[in-house]
Design a protein around this motif. Structure first.
Motif, PDB file in Angstrom:
ATOM      1  N   PRO A   1      42.369  -7.024 -15.685  1.00  0.00           N
ATOM      2  CA  PRO A   1      41.849  -6.441 -14.433  1.00  0.00           C
ATOM      3  C   PRO A   1      42.833  -5.369 -13.900  1.00  0.00           C
ATOM      4  O   PRO A   1      44.037  -5.521 -14.134  1.00  0.00           O
ATOM      5  CB  PRO A   1      41.787  -7.633 -13.483  1.00  0.00           C
ATOM      6  N   TYR A   2      42.311  -4.352 -13.169  1.00  0.00           N
ATOM      7  CA  TYR A   2      40.922  -4.190 -12.772  1.00  0.00           C
ATOM      8  C   TYR A   2      40.246  -3.100 -13.585  1.00  0.00           C
ATOM      9  O   TYR A   2      40.869  -2.073 -13.856  1.00  0.00           O
ATOM     10  CB  TYR A   2      40.848  -3.852 -11.287  1.00  0.00           C
TER      11      TYR A   2
ATOM     12  N   GLY B   1      31.865  -4.707 -10.996  1.00  0.00           N
ATOM     13  CA  GLY B   1      30.981  -5.869 -11.122  1.00  0.00           C
ATOM     14  C   GLY B   1      31.246  -6.713 -12.349  1.00  0.00           C
ATOM     15  O   GLY B   1      30.436  -7.576 -12.698  1.00  0.00           O
ATOM     16  N   GLY B   2      32.378  -6.504 -12.989  1.00  0.00           N
ATOM     17  CA  GLY B   2      32.722  -7.288 -14.181  1.00  0.00           C
ATOM     18  C   GLY B   2      33.224  -8.686 -13.820  1.00  0.00           C
ATOM     19  O   GLY B   2      33.851  -8.882 -12.776  1.00  0.00           O
ATOM     20  N   SER B   3      32.942  -9.655 -14.684  1.00  0.00           N
ATOM     21  CA  SER B   3      33.301 -11.035 -14.358  1.00  0.00           C
ATOM     22  C   SER B   3      34.814 -11.246 -14.360  1.00  0.00           C
ATOM     23  O   SER B   3      35.334 -12.046 -13.584  1.00  0.00           O
ATOM     24  CB  SER B   3      32.600 -12.017 -15.303  1.00  0.00           C
ATOM     25  N   HIS B   4      35.544 -10.558 -15.242  1.00  0.00           N
ATOM     26  CA  HIS B   4      37.001 -10.761 -15.274  1.00  0.00           C
ATOM     27  C   HIS B   4      37.664 -10.195 -14.019  1.00  0.00           C
ATOM     28  O   HIS B   4      38.609 -10.764 -13.487  1.00  0.00           O
ATOM     29  CB  HIS B   4      37.615 -10.196 -16.558  1.00  0.00           C
ATOM     30  N   ASP B   5      37.138  -9.067 -13.525  1.00  0.00           N
ATOM     31  CA  ASP B   5      37.657  -8.500 -12.270  1.00  0.00           C
ATOM     32  C   ASP B   5      37.405  -9.455 -11.101  1.00  0.00           C
ATOM     33  O   ASP B   5      38.278  -9.684 -10.263  1.00  0.00           O
ATOM     34  CB  ASP B   5      36.972  -7.162 -11.959  1.00  0.00           C
ATOM     35  N   TRP B   6      36.170  -9.999 -11.050  1.00  0.00           N
ATOM     36  CA  TRP B   6      35.836 -10.962  -9.992  1.00  0.00           C
ATOM     37  C   TRP B   6      36.705 -12.221 -10.100  1.00  0.00           C
ATOM     38  O   TRP B   6      37.202 -12.733  -9.084  1.00  0.00           O
ATOM     39  CB  TRP B   6      34.349 -11.320 -10.091  1.00  0.00           C
ATOM     40  N   ALA B   7      36.923 -12.696 -11.331  1.00  0.00           N
ATOM     41  CA  ALA B   7      37.733 -13.913 -11.512  1.00  0.00           C
ATOM     42  C   ALA B   7      39.144 -13.702 -10.965  1.00  0.00           C
ATOM     43  O   ALA B   7      39.709 -14.578 -10.314  1.00  0.00           O
ATOM     44  CB  ALA B   7      37.776 -14.309 -12.987  1.00  0.00           C
TER      45      ALA B   7
ATOM     46  N   LYS C   1      40.934 -15.490  -7.649  1.00  0.00           N
ATOM     47  CA  LYS C   1      42.397 -15.610  -7.747  1.00  0.00           C
ATOM     48  C   LYS C   1      42.838 -16.447  -8.952  1.00  0.00           C
ATOM     49  O   LYS C   1      43.846 -17.176  -8.878  1.00  0.00           O
ATOM     50  CB  LYS C   1      43.008 -16.215  -6.467  1.00  0.00           C
ATOM     51  N   VAL C   2      42.092 -16.357 -10.044  1.00  0.00           N
ATOM     52  CA  VAL C   2      42.543 -16.977 -11.289  1.00  0.00           C
ATOM     53  C   VAL C   2      43.806 -16.232 -11.738  1.00  0.00           C
ATOM     54  O   VAL C   2      43.789 -15.004 -11.835  1.00  0.00           O
ATOM     55  CB  VAL C   2      41.448 -16.865 -12.383  1.00  0.00           C
ATOM     56  N   PRO C   3      44.904 -16.950 -12.006  1.00  0.00           N
ATOM     57  CA  PRO C   3      46.131 -16.242 -12.361  1.00  0.00           C
ATOM     58  C   PRO C   3      45.972 -15.314 -13.575  1.00  0.00           C
ATOM     59  O   PRO C   3      46.324 -14.143 -13.514  1.00  0.00           O
ATOM     60  CB  PRO C   3      47.120 -17.372 -12.650  1.00  0.00           C
ATOM     61  N   TYR C   4      45.413 -15.862 -14.665  1.00  0.00           N
ATOM     62  CA  TYR C   4      45.284 -15.054 -15.884  1.00  0.00           C
ATOM     63  C   TYR C   4      43.814 -14.826 -16.229  1.00  0.00           C
ATOM     64  O   TYR C   4      43.160 -15.708 -16.788  1.00  0.00           O
ATOM     65  CB  TYR C   4      45.993 -15.742 -17.051  1.00  0.00           C
ATOM     66  N   ALA C   5      43.282 -13.671 -15.878  1.00  0.00           N
ATOM     67  CA  ALA C   5      41.888 -13.337 -16.188  1.00  0.00           C
ATOM     68  C   ALA C   5      41.863 -12.148 -17.148  1.00  0.00           C
ATOM     69  O   ALA C   5      42.522 -11.123 -16.899  1.00  0.00           O
ATOM     70  CB  ALA C   5      41.127 -13.003 -14.909  1.00  0.00           C
ATOM     71  N   TYR C   6      41.115 -12.303 -18.245  1.00  0.00           N
ATOM     72  CA  TYR C   6      41.047 -11.248 -19.262  1.00  0.00           C
ATOM     73  C   TYR C   6      39.632 -11.094 -19.802  1.00  0.00           C
ATOM     74  O   TYR C   6      38.828 -12.030 -19.762  1.00  0.00           O
ATOM     75  CB  TYR C   6      41.957 -11.591 -20.452  1.00  0.00           C
TER      76      TYR C   6
END
Ligand code: ING
Ligand code: ZN
Length: 322
Positions: A214-215, A263-269, A274-279
């Motif tokens: 992200p982002y 609107g991507g799911s990893h950006d939202w996560a 506030k998921v620490p590691y989103a990819y």
């Protein structure tokens, strides 16, 4: 599904074959697997999540990792890789002390097909289908009215929704939908993750061989821990992946490496949950292969699964180490 030979981990399988194998695995490993129905698609297919965990629980309360795949219909290598990761975890619990340790500390939640209607449509009707199968919406043009179905689920999450790299035209491949979370598939994932927020979130796509951080909605837009946390871990993960067969991955945000898209799911996560590691991982191949980037040969399924599993272990190991 072949009742004699069983599930073919080296083939592209139908949704039914995938879900039958998930139920068979649950029978084979009853104490390690829980199947969770998190919702239905537009056409009433089940969004089935497999929770995989070890038998020993040294931490008491566990950390968790989410892996989804198949948010885009035509990216067939993604569901195949998600299934392969589940397979490697379950076999590894008996045969590999490193994997066993990770599973005793982490609950893995795997959703192999987040867009089951689109996946089946790409198998039966149109190999290049990307979106879900939301009922047709009509747009008036100058001399006619055109109706099209499908919303791009990776433009439908609530992170700068409808601001960049997405379309308000229902006929476009990146149609963002009528509102953020307008779709049952994205709603189901949102509702589940809000109740079970993981420490790592990984969404499997293809293709390009890129490990996206992200982002993605704007160029040069980064979470505050981009340089201290997200990017160093992505570099370690892709190095482990590289060491198996020499497959090269680029690391960066989708906006910096490709194009801006909101609107991507990893950006939202990352941004909202506030998921620490989103990819977001763009799997093999690297190039379009003369227009056939989504048509990765079946002989590459197992190598892709194995090398991707190497990178997943690095992320999991980081969660345990913290
Ligand atoms: N690629 C992603 C997409 O949804 C992406 C990658 C996300 C790029 C966000 C930039 C920003 O367009 C696939 N596989 O569709
Ligand atoms: Zn995709």
């Amino acid at each position: 599904y072949n009742p004699v030979a069983g599930f073919a981990y080296d083939k592209y399988n139908s949704l039914e074959e995938i879900q039958t194998e998930m139920k068979r695995l649950k029978k084979e490993y009853p104490t390690m697997i829980t199947l969770i129905d998190i919702g239905q698609s537009h056409e009433n297919r089940t969004l089935l999540v497999m929770k995989i965990t070890g038998k020993r629980n040294p931490l008491g309360s566990k950390i968790s990792m989410w892996i989804d795949a198949g948010i885009h219909a035509r990216e067939w290598i993604a569901p195949a890789t998600a299934m392969y990761i589940a397979h490697e975890l379950l076999l590894g619990y008996e045969n590999d002390a490193t994997v066993a340790k990770l599973m005793d500390h982490i609950d893995f939640y795997i959703l192999p097909v987040m867009n089951p209607d689109g996946y089946e449509y790409s198998r039966e009707k149109n190999r290049m289908w990307r979106k879900n199968r939301s009922p047709a919406k009509c747009a008036r043009q100058t001399f006619s009215t055109v109706c099209c179905s499908g919303v791009d689920l990776n433009r439908n999450f609530d992170w700068f929704w409808a601001s960049t790299g997405s379309s308000s035209d229902p006929c476009h491949d990146t149609y963002h939908g009528s509102a953020a979370f307008s779709e049952p598939e994205s709603q189901a994932v949102r509702d589940f993750l809000e109740q079970n927020t993981p420490e790592a979130f990984i969404s499997l796509h293809s293709y390009s061989q890129m490990w996206l951080i992200p982002y993605g909605h704007r160029k040069q837009s980064y979470p505050q821990d981009y340089h201290t946390g997200l990017r160093p871990l992505a570099l370690r993960a892709t190095k482990a992946l590289y060491e198996l067969y020499g497959t090269k991955y680029q690391v960066g945000t989708g906006a910096d490496l490709m194009y801006e898209a909101s609107g991507g799911s990893h950006d939202w996560a990352k941004g909202q949950l506030k998921v620490p590691y989103a990819y977001l991982i763009e799997l093999r191949p690297k190039n379009t292969m003369m227009g056939h980037g989504f048509l990765l040969p079946e002989r590459e399924i197992v190598p892709t699964g194995l090398e991707t599993f190497e990178s997943i272990k690095v992320v999991a190991d980081e969660l345990v180490a913290q």
